[in-house]
Motif scaffolding. Structure first.
Motif, PDB file in Angstrom:
ATOM      1  N   ASN A 194     -65.151  -6.485  30.150  1.00  0.00           N
ATOM      2  CA  ASN A 194     -63.879  -6.192  30.826  1.00  0.00           C
ATOM      3  C   ASN A 194     -62.838  -5.682  29.834  1.00  0.00           C
ATOM      4  O   ASN A 194     -62.096  -4.748  30.129  1.00  0.00           O
ATOM      5  CB  ASN A 194     -63.332  -7.446  31.519  1.00  0.00           C
ATOM      6  CG  ASN A 194     -64.191  -7.858  32.686  1.00  0.00           C
ATOM      7  OD1 ASN A 194     -65.007  -7.080  33.167  1.00  0.00           O
ATOM      8  ND2 ASN A 194     -64.046  -9.094  33.129  1.00  0.00           N
ATOM      9  N   GLY A 237     -68.624  -4.574  33.101  1.00  0.00           N
ATOM     10  CA  GLY A 237     -67.331  -3.891  33.019  1.00  0.00           C
ATOM     11  C   GLY A 237     -67.494  -2.491  32.457  1.00  0.00           C
ATOM     12  O   GLY A 237     -66.815  -1.547  32.896  1.00  0.00           O
ATOM     13  N   LYS A 255     -70.635  -8.295  39.972  1.00  0.00           N
ATOM     14  CA  LYS A 255     -70.611  -9.231  38.848  1.00  0.00           C
ATOM     15  C   LYS A 255     -71.373 -10.516  39.186  1.00  0.00           C
ATOM     16  O   LYS A 255     -72.140 -11.034  38.377  1.00  0.00           O
ATOM     17  CB  LYS A 255     -69.173  -9.539  38.448  1.00  0.00           C
ATOM     18  CG  LYS A 255     -68.570  -8.372  37.699  1.00  0.00           C
ATOM     19  CD  LYS A 255     -67.130  -8.574  37.380  1.00  0.00           C
ATOM     20  CE  LYS A 255     -66.629  -7.456  36.514  1.00  0.00           C
ATOM     21  NZ  LYS A 255     -66.726  -7.718  35.105  1.00  0.00           N
ATOM     22  N   ILE A 258     -60.568  -7.754  38.077  1.00  0.00           N
ATOM     23  CA  ILE A 258     -61.819  -7.803  37.315  1.00  0.00           C
ATOM     24  C   ILE A 258     -61.776  -8.969  36.312  1.00  0.00           C
ATOM     25  O   ILE A 258     -62.761  -9.696  36.152  1.00  0.00           O
ATOM     26  CB  ILE A 258     -62.055  -6.443  36.612  1.00  0.00           C
ATOM     27  CG1 ILE A 258     -62.487  -5.402  37.656  1.00  0.00           C
ATOM     28  CG2 ILE A 258     -63.101  -6.559  35.516  1.00  0.00           C
ATOM     29  CD1 ILE A 258     -62.461  -3.975  37.162  1.00  0.00           C
ATOM     30  N   MET A 259     -60.624  -9.159  35.670  1.00  0.00           N
ATOM     31  CA  MET A 259     -60.498 -10.280  34.731  1.00  0.00           C
ATOM     32  C   MET A 259     -60.626 -11.614  35.471  1.00  0.00           C
ATOM     33  O   MET A 259     -61.250 -12.550  34.997  1.00  0.00           O
ATOM     34  CB  MET A 259     -59.150 -10.229  33.994  1.00  0.00           C
ATOM     35  CG  MET A 259     -59.054  -9.124  32.970  1.00  0.00           C
ATOM     36  SD  MET A 259     -60.393  -9.135  31.785  1.00  0.00           S
ATOM     37  CE  MET A 259     -59.651  -9.937  30.414  1.00  0.00           C
ATOM     38  N   SER A 288     -64.169 -13.000  36.090  1.00  0.00           N
ATOM     39  CA  SER A 288     -64.863 -13.758  35.040  1.00  0.00           C
ATOM     40  C   SER A 288     -64.586 -15.253  35.223  1.00  0.00           C
ATOM     41  O   SER A 288     -65.488 -16.082  35.082  1.00  0.00           O
ATOM     42  CB  SER A 288     -64.378 -13.339  33.651  1.00  0.00           C
ATOM     43  OG  SER A 288     -64.693 -12.002  33.424  1.00  0.00           O
ATOM     44  N   ASP A 312     -69.267 -10.795  30.041  1.00  0.00           N
ATOM     45  CA  ASP A 312     -68.503 -10.168  31.110  1.00  0.00           C
ATOM     46  C   ASP A 312     -67.057  -9.944  30.655  1.00  0.00           C
ATOM     47  O   ASP A 312     -66.479  -8.868  30.861  1.00  0.00           O
ATOM     48  CB  ASP A 312     -68.538 -11.093  32.331  1.00  0.00           C
ATOM     49  CG  ASP A 312     -67.926 -10.454  33.546  1.00  0.00           C
ATOM     50  OD1 ASP A 312     -68.214  -9.279  33.779  1.00  0.00           O
ATOM     51  OD2 ASP A 312     -67.149 -11.116  34.249  1.00  0.00           O
TER      52      ASP A 312
END
Lengths: 165, 494
Positions: B123, B310, B67, B360-361, B364, B119
């Motif tokens: 996600n 994502g 990312k 993953i969240m 961001s 992003d």
């Protein structure tokens, strides 16, 4: 013959040689297979046939429109170093990398890595000796300590094994 | 569901995990910002460092790098017209003219906002769709998986390079290499030639590092030495809510484009960025300003580019099929830890999936913090000359490869793959189909042979269900479209 077609011929020959020699010699097929599609050689045979067919298509491809020549390659690689200059440099860099590989057993990884960084920086045209020495010593040593003491992966030291801390 | 979420939080909530996502995004942003480095290279080099980590931690590090790399590529694209990633080449079109006008700060800010929004959208798509797709994929048997992988490989081979034939050859070579080792059904030798080190097959990390890090380095050293370093100049005022609102339509559209294209294996960030950019220009009131320093152009390109991040994880997590090189590396990381992404993972290891979603969240948010507060420092790092960087990367490659099995044989494999990758680069053979085919090869062959065992050798099993027909049709359509779209480039003689 254009370079693209030569590459096509290479893959055509490679596919054929693999099908007729490499696979029969290199893959042991048991006598009790139920069906030819479950044979260990079935899938590799399919792949080599695909390679040969694609090689043939590359040979048949109309080279007027899309072909590789050395100028294209240089343009693609965004520089204009001639192949006359490039080839010896290629041989030198590959020799250095393989020399590293062959010294692992005797000298371990740390000392050859120090030497490799030093030589490569000089080879790339960098001339600030203070930084050359700093990176040459620091990087292999830091990686050695990480892998050996943090990741528990013993990095070989070869004849310098007595120095292991 | 609540139990799974609780378990996911307890799996994720550790200082190590929270910190590793930050470290990953930071490394990725730096790697993306350095013109000589690529994100796959960064992910490949980081992989050996994840061996001793917990699976969630290691995978989050790689996802963070991915990312960060997508965004980092835009920094040098805007400041010095040197895109750090192929996808960022679209950002150059308006980003660099903005820098020339003294509005670099504004361009960097809007690129950051667009990246984070896209992003985040991506996600969300991942979280909402991966589970659904995995639920559907539970109905898949070996023939369905076989046809799915054939479709994925076809499209990856087709879109990765300029030439479909070379893409297929590249994929076929990867498949061929994957057959080395002991046969999975009969246990007999395949292409080992009495070398016991080949019995377990080739490890994928030397192949990966050899193909994606070494060729660039070999190429650099074969050029005439050049110490040219661009100075990045940050100028002008930043962008705020006003500019974000101004560009919102393009950012939203670009994010959707990124999500859709990202979910299809093989497409990647660059086409998404260019499609988003051209759509923004088509719908703009001032299309003539595009290419001359239009803020909306930067926003659209970055939204398209980051919208894929994502979404590329959807086929990976739900089906176990990587859509690009980076997700292939992440698949490899799963495998190193003895895990196999795919529908069964959603049944057997759901807390882990949720833990990954949480990380993953979080990435961001980290992207925002890093982009906002450390962009100046990162743009300085991008000035490090390749003559310092590449010798260090070479040693990283050598140590990382050796560390997999404590084996110098792996180093040899990496060097040979590096030479192969260099010549593939010279002869314009895309490396991505090679690696993805190498990773998917065993899965493809196993599913094929399991199908054959089930059907007692009848190929009819490969068309047994509507799902098989669906994937065969997709394969045929994509091959047809690929040939048609590239006919101008690759007409066949006769």
């Amino acid at each position: 013959m254009t370079l693209n077609r030569l590459v096509g011929v290479f893959f055509l020959v490679f596919g054929a040689l693999s099908y007729f020699i490499l696979i029969p010699q290199g893959i042991v097929v048991p006598s009790n297979i139920q069906h030819f599609t479950t044979s260990p050689a079935f899938w590799p045979n399919i792949i080599t046939v695909i390679i040969a067919i694609m090689g043939l298509l590359l040979v048949l491809q109309n080279s007027d429109v899309e072909d590789i020549n050395t100028e294209d390659i240089e343009e693609e690689l965004e520089d204009h170093t001639s192949w006359k200059t490039r080839t010896p440099r290629l041989l030198i860099i590959l020799s250095m990398l393989f020399a590293f590989y062959f010294t692992i057993e005797k000298f371990g990884m740390v000392a050859p890595a120090m030497l490799l960084i030093l030589i490569l920086m000089l080879f790339a045209g960098y001339r600030r000796w203070s930084l050359i020495l700093l990176f040459s010593i620091l990087v292999p040593t830091a990686l050695y300590f990480f892998f050996t003491h943090v990741a528990n992966i013993p990095i070989p030291l070869g004849i310098f094994e007595t120095l292991r801390g | 569901m609540i139990d799974n979420l609780n378990e996911a939080f307890s799996l994720f909530l550790s200082f190590e995990n929270i910190a590793i996502v930050f470290v990953g995004v930071l490394i990725g942003t730096i790697v993306g910002a350095i013109p000589g480095m690529t994100t796959p290279m960064g992910v490949a080099l980081a992989l050996p460092f994840t061996f001793t980590m917990q699976p969630v931690t290691g995978i989050l590090l790689l996802i963070g790098i991915y990312k960060g790399g997508l965004y980092g590529g835009s920094i040098t694209a805007i400041l010095i017209k040197a895109p750090g990633t192929p996808a960022a080449s679209c950002t150059v079109l308006d980003g660099y003219p903005l820098t020339q006008k003294g509005e670099a700060r504004k361009a960097l800010d809007i690129a950051l906002y667009a990246s984070i929004f896209a992003d985040f959208m991506s996600n969300l798509a991942l979280i909402m769709l991966a589970g659904l797709l995995a639920g559907f994929a539970l109905k898949f048997g070996p023939p369905e998986f076989f046809t799915l992988i054939v479709f994925s490989l076809t499209i990856i081979a087709g879109v990765s390079g300029d030439n479909l034939i070379k893409g297929i050859i590249s994929a076929a070579l990867g498949l061929m290499l994957a057959t080395i080792g002991l046969d999975s059904i009969y246990g007999t030798n395949r292409l080992i030639f009495d070398n016991w080190q080949l019995m377990g097959g080739l490890n994928f990390i030397p192949v990966l590092i050899g193909l994606f890090a070494l060729p660039e380095i070999i190429h650099y050293f074969t050029k005439n030495a050049s110490g040219r370093v661009h100075k990045a100049v940050m100028s002008g005022a930043g962008a705020g809510m006003k500019e974000f609102k101004q560009c919102f339509k393009s950012i939203f559209r670009g994010s959707l484009i990124g999500v859709v294209l990202g979910a299809i294996p093989g497409i990647g960030g660059a086409p998404a960025a260019f499609l988003s950019y051209s759509e923004a220009r088509r719908n703009s009131k001032n299309p003539e300003n595009f290419g001359k320093g239009e803020l909306e152009g930067v926003a659209a390109a970055e939204a398209g580019n980051n919208g894929v991040a994502g979404a590329t994880l959807i086929p990976l997590l739900a089906l176990g099929v990587p859509g690009d090189v980076i997700t292939a590396v992440i698949l490899g990381a799963f495998m190193i830890h003895g895990l196999r992404p795919g529908p069964l993972m959603f049944v057997e290891n759901l807390p882990m999936i949720y833990a990954l979603f949480i990380g993953i969240m979080l990435s961001s948010a980290y992207l925002f913090i890093i982009g906002k507060f450390s962009i100046k420092a990162i743009s300085r790092i991008s000035e490090v000359p390749n003559s310092i960087l590449y010798p260090i990367v070479v040693v990283l490659c050598l140590y990382g490869t050796f560390a997999i099995n404590n084996s110098s044989f792996d180093v040899l494999v990496m060097l040979i793959m590096g030479i192969l990758g260099y010549f593939m680069m010279i002869f314009k053979f895309p490396a991505a189909p090679f690696l993805i085919a190498f990773i998917l090869g065993p899965l493809l062959e196993d599913n094929f042979r399991q199908s054959m065992v089930l059907s007692e050798g009848s190929l009819n099993i490969l068309i047994r269900s509507p799902i098989c027909w669906f994937f065969w049709s997709l394969t045929a359509i994509s091959v047809f479209l690929l040939i048609k779209s590239k006919q101008k480039n690759i007409p066949l003689a006769g």
